[in-house]
Enzyme design. Structure first.
Site, PDB file in Angstrom:
ATOM      1  N   THR A   1      45.897  35.461  43.161  1.00 23.61           N
ATOM      2  CA  THR A   1      45.143  34.939  44.553  1.00 23.61           C
ATOM      3  C   THR A   1      43.753  35.529  44.712  1.00 23.61           C
ATOM      4  O   THR A   1      42.973  34.901  45.358  1.00 23.61           O
ATOM      5  CB  THR A   1      46.319  35.423  45.500  1.00 23.61           C
ATOM      6  OG1 THR A   1      46.001  37.006  45.653  1.00 23.61           O
ATOM      7  CG2 THR A   1      47.540  35.524  45.336  1.00 23.61           C
TER       8      THR A   1
ATOM      9  N   LEU B   1      39.852  33.787  50.485  1.00 24.20           N
ATOM     10  CA  LEU B   1      41.089  33.942  49.527  1.00 24.20           C
ATOM     11  C   LEU B   1      42.579  33.036  49.821  1.00 24.20           C
ATOM     12  O   LEU B   1      42.901  33.525  50.907  1.00 24.20           O
ATOM     13  CB  LEU B   1      41.191  35.139  49.118  1.00 24.20           C
ATOM     14  CG  LEU B   1      40.348  35.856  48.146  1.00 24.20           C
ATOM     15  CD1 LEU B   1      40.782  37.391  47.909  1.00 24.20           C
ATOM     16  CD2 LEU B   1      39.820  35.092  46.856  1.00 24.20           C
ATOM     17  N   MET B   2      43.012  32.481  49.064  1.00 26.20           N
ATOM     18  CA  MET B   2      44.170  31.570  49.693  1.00 26.20           C
ATOM     19  C   MET B   2      45.440  32.399  49.037  1.00 26.20           C
ATOM     20  O   MET B   2      46.218  31.815  48.169  1.00 26.20           O
ATOM     21  CB  MET B   2      44.105  30.142  49.260  1.00 26.20           C
ATOM     22  CG  MET B   2      43.122  29.399  49.655  1.00 26.20           C
ATOM     23  SD  MET B   2      43.269  29.214  51.527  1.00 26.20           S
ATOM     24  CE  MET B   2      42.076  30.395  52.295  1.00 26.20           C
ATOM     25  N   HIS B   3      45.502  33.682  49.332  1.00 27.43           N
ATOM     26  CA  HIS B   3      46.730  34.250  48.949  1.00 27.43           C
ATOM     27  C   HIS B   3      48.063  33.440  48.969  1.00 27.43           C
ATOM     28  O   HIS B   3      48.904  33.451  48.112  1.00 27.43           O
ATOM     29  CB  HIS B   3      46.810  35.750  49.796  1.00 27.43           C
ATOM     30  CG  HIS B   3      45.519  36.619  49.459  1.00 27.43           C
ATOM     31  ND1 HIS B   3      45.211  37.391  48.396  1.00 27.43           N
ATOM     32  CD2 HIS B   3      44.739  36.875  50.383  1.00 27.43           C
ATOM     33  CE1 HIS B   3      44.207  38.084  48.548  1.00 27.43           C
ATOM     34  NE2 HIS B   3      43.990  37.902  49.509  1.00 27.43           N
ATOM     35  N   ASP B   4      48.147  33.130  50.310  1.00 23.22           N
ATOM     36  CA  ASP B   4      49.522  32.737  50.774  1.00 23.22           C
ATOM     37  C   ASP B   4      49.833  31.386  50.120  1.00 23.22           C
ATOM     38  O   ASP B   4      50.907  30.847  49.739  1.00 23.22           O
ATOM     39  CB  ASP B   4      49.913  32.932  52.189  1.00 23.22           C
ATOM     40  CG  ASP B   4      49.754  34.326  52.578  1.00 23.22           C
ATOM     41  OD1 ASP B   4      49.482  34.465  53.937  1.00 23.22           O
ATOM     42  OD2 ASP B   4      49.896  35.176  51.743  1.00 23.22           O
TER      43      ASP B   4
END
Ligand code: RIB
Ligand code: CA
Length: 316
Positions: free
Chosen positions: A201, A244-247
């Site tokens: 991520t 940041l597109m963690h999910d």
């Protein structure tokens, strides 16, 4: 020629459990735009913000998009003795400087998260998948109250942990750190699961050009994602975390795995020491002699991921 509807694939039923949060909101919008899945419910948990804020964000988001999705309250503090946690990474409300109308006419589910999970898992007869993108408190409570869920939940896709490093301590990722006790219960449940951790991520950053492209697109979901990304990029410019597109990375693992690489490993969670609590011990060297219990994302093709995410969001 297939008969009426015979060729149509059944949409995969999902519940999204989240601590909405900026990147959670983007993942929810992307999931609602994904043609492959049907979001049956969204359940909230304390993490990025207080649970009363994460649940309100979920309700207002669904109302803004004009969707009919069950929105339920969840745990307001972790099982691990840390107490209610929140910080300002996502702003006081959890959505940064993005303000959604308070949709007070939109009613929350009468059931708490654990009951919603039980009811829908039973109804989906083994097809239900969970997208878990916050601390795992609700899932651990549900599995403890209703052990039958271990046979009824088809797969858990979760954003959490890391093979190497951490983002809240040197060795722990935030979601697992907030509630390591819950994460340990879930990881040892025997349910089929995929872990999308920081190793992947932290490579999934959106760019200014993505914001401009989404804003031109003009759909409600795309414009809201552009507003959230604007906040994230401004935060980054001021020394905060990148966009940041963690999910959404955990969603991609579920519906666009082609953009990632995975390896099966044995994974457990450290809960003992305050210095290492929340550390995901990923047995990459096979030292434990234990069978792998988690499919772990170990690589991502970021440009493909970014294009996929924008495609999903455009449809919402
Ligand atoms: O460590 C990143 C995770 O913590 C993401 O799910 C983010 O939303 C926060 O919950
Ligand atoms: Ca989250």
């Amino acid at each position: 020629m297939s008969g009426r509807g015979e060729g149509r694939m059944k949409k995969r039923p999902f519940i999204i459990d989240c601590d909405t949060g900026t990147d959670d909101a983007i993942a929810v919008i992307a999931a609602l735009g994904c043609e492959e899945i049907c979001v049956r419910a969204i359940t909230s948990v304390n993490g990025n913000a207080r649970e009363r804020d994460t649940s309100r964000n979920n309700r207002n988001l669904i109302a803004y998009l004009g969707m009919q999705v069950e929105v339920a309250h969840g745990a307001s503090s972790p099982l691990y003795p840390r107490g209610e946690y929140y910080d300002d990474t996502h702003g006081n409300s959890g959505l940064g400087n993005v303000v959604l109308r308070d949709a007070e006419e939109y009613l929350y589910s009468e059931d708490m998260a654990s009951e919603v999970i039980r009811r829908i898992a039973e109804g989906e007869k083994g097809d239900l998948e969970l997208l878990v993108v916050g601390p795992m408190t609700n899932i651990a409570i549900a599995l403890t109250m209703y052990p039958v869920l271990k046979e009824q939940i088809k797969h858990i896709w979760f954003m959490g942990g890391a093979v190497h490093g951490g983002n809240i301590t040197t060795c722990a990722e935030f979601n697992v750190w907030v509630d390591p006790a819950a994460a340990q219960i879930v990881l040892n449940s025997g349910i089929s699961m995929t872990m999308v951790g920081l190793d992947v991520t932290e490579q999934a950053a959106m760019k200014r050009e993505d914001v401009d492209e989404l804003r031109v697109c003009g759909t409600k979901g795309a414009v809201l994602v552009a507003d959230i990304l604007d906040y994230m990029l401004e935060r980054y410019a001021n020394g905060g975390e990148d966009a940041l597109m963690h999910d959404a990375s955990a969603l991609a693992a579920a519906v666009y795995p082609e953009c990632m690489d995975f390896e099966p490993y044995f994974v457990d969670v450290e809960c003992g020491s305050p210095y290492t609590a929340g550390h995901t011990a990923v047995d990459v060297r096979g030292r434990t002699g234990k069978e792998p219990n988690v499919n772990v994302a170990v690589g991502i093709r970021t440009d493909e991921f970014r294009q996929w995410l924008k495609e999903c969001v455009r449809k919402c």
